[in-house]
Design an enzyme around this catalytic site. Structure first.
Site, short mmCIF file in Angstrom:
data_model
loop_
_atom_site.label_atom_id
_atom_site.label_comp_id
_atom_site.label_asym_id
_atom_site.label_seq_id
_atom_site.Cartn_x
_atom_site.Cartn_y
_atom_site.Cartn_z
N ASN A 144 0.84 -1.22 0.00
CA ASN A 144 0.00 0.00 0.00
C ASN A 144 0.86 1.26 0.00
OD1 ASN A 144 -3.06 -0.49 0.17
ND2 ASN A 144 -2.21 -2.04 1.55
N ASN A 201 -6.87 4.51 8.54
CA ASN A 201 -6.34 3.15 8.45
C ASN A 201 -7.03 2.42 7.30
OD1 ASN A 201 -4.98 0.70 9.34
ND2 ASN A 201 -6.95 0.03 10.14
N HIS A 218 -8.29 -1.35 6.15
CA HIS A 218 -8.56 -2.68 6.69
C HIS A 218 -9.04 -3.58 5.55
CE1 HIS A 218 -9.42 -5.63 9.76
NE2 HIS A 218 -10.55 -5.89 9.14
C1 GRF Z 1 -3.20 -4.75 4.01
O1 GRF Z 1 -4.01 -5.85 3.68
C2 GRF Z 1 -3.95 -3.74 4.83
O2 GRF Z 1 -5.29 -3.69 4.54
C3 GRF Z 1 -3.75 -4.24 6.22
O3 GRF Z 1 -2.45 -4.78 6.24
C4 GRF Z 1 -2.07 -5.16 4.93
C5 GRF Z 1 -0.80 -4.44 4.61
O4 GRF Z 1 -0.28 -4.80 3.38
N1 GRF Z 1 -4.01 -3.22 7.20
P1 GRF Z 1 0.95 -4.01 2.76
O5 GRF Z 1 2.03 -3.96 3.85
O6 GRF Z 1 0.48 -2.63 2.43
O7 GRF Z 1 1.39 -4.79 1.58
#
Ligand code: GRF
Length: 201
Positions: free
Chosen positions: A13, A102, A104
């Site tokens: 992300n 955040n 989720h």
């Molecule tokens: C994602 O699935 C997010 O929704 C959750 O943790 C995961 C993080 O993935 N909170 P990344 O580190 O961004 O690949």
């Protein structure tokens, strides 16, 4: 708008935010903060030449105060939790009221709370036999996954054969929804009216 991104793990992300062209002229990622200096997300931040900050402890009041001071000195206007696993202390939540969001990987208020992260979430969704899952972006308060919901997007999972398959479908949406909400926030298009959060066009 100056933002800080908090991470603990893989960092996909974070990468989606840093790569997003529509965000380029709208935000400046001032710092990537992590509770885990060895995580892949920190490596990603370094490869994009973004400053990094390792959070020493969120249980020690003095250290939390120095984190708050650091974020204030950087003039952070929005904190984005992008796969950050620790609970944000009350003092940080109140300093940055309605300025922490955040992401989720499920449709809150179901499948959230302590311990509901990563594949745990998708396993619970799979075992429930739910036919849809999705992504939620929400404001952060001092309880896991309980702040007001800003945006959600669903995905059909009626034909999936494993939790991993749900995770793949959901992650694709995450990489779109989080940058979208950040842009709306930067444009001042996210309003809290009475009990609901509204996103303007
Ligand atoms: C994602 O699935 C997010 O929704 C959750 O943790 C995961 C993080 O993935 N909170 P990344 O580190 O961004 O690949």
């Amino acid at each position: 708008m100056n933002i800080a991104i908090f991470v603990s793990g893989r960092g996909s992300n974070l990468k989606a935010i840093l790569d997003n062209h529509e965000l380029k002229n709208v935000i400046s990622v001032k710092v990537v903060c992590s509770d885990n200096e060895k995580c892949n997300a920190i490596k990603i931040a370094q490869s994009y030449f973004v400053d990094t900050f390792i959070i020493p402890s969120l249980n020690d009041e003095e250290k939390v105060n120095s984190l708050i001071k650091f974020l204030e000195e950087k003039e952070i206007e929005l904190i984005v939790l992008a796969g950050f696993l620790k609970l944000i202390p009350n003092s940080v939540v109140s300093k940055f009221e309605n300025k922490i969001i955040n992401i989720h990987p499920a449709l809150l208020p179901s499948f959230g709370g302590k311990g509901m992260y990563g594949l745990n979430v998708h396993k619970a969704v799979f075992e429930s036999s739910a036919k849809v899952s999705g992504v939620t972006v929400h404001f952060v308060n001092s309880e896991y996954d309980k702040g007001k919901i800003i945006a959600q997007k669903c995905v059909d999972i009626s034909d999936v054969k494993s939790p991993e398959e749900i995770a793949d479908r959901v992650l694709k949406i995450e990489h779109y929804l989080l940058p979208y909400v950040i842009k709306k926030f930067a444009e001042g298009k996210i309003l809290i009216n009475n009990l609901r959060v509204e996103i303007l066009d």
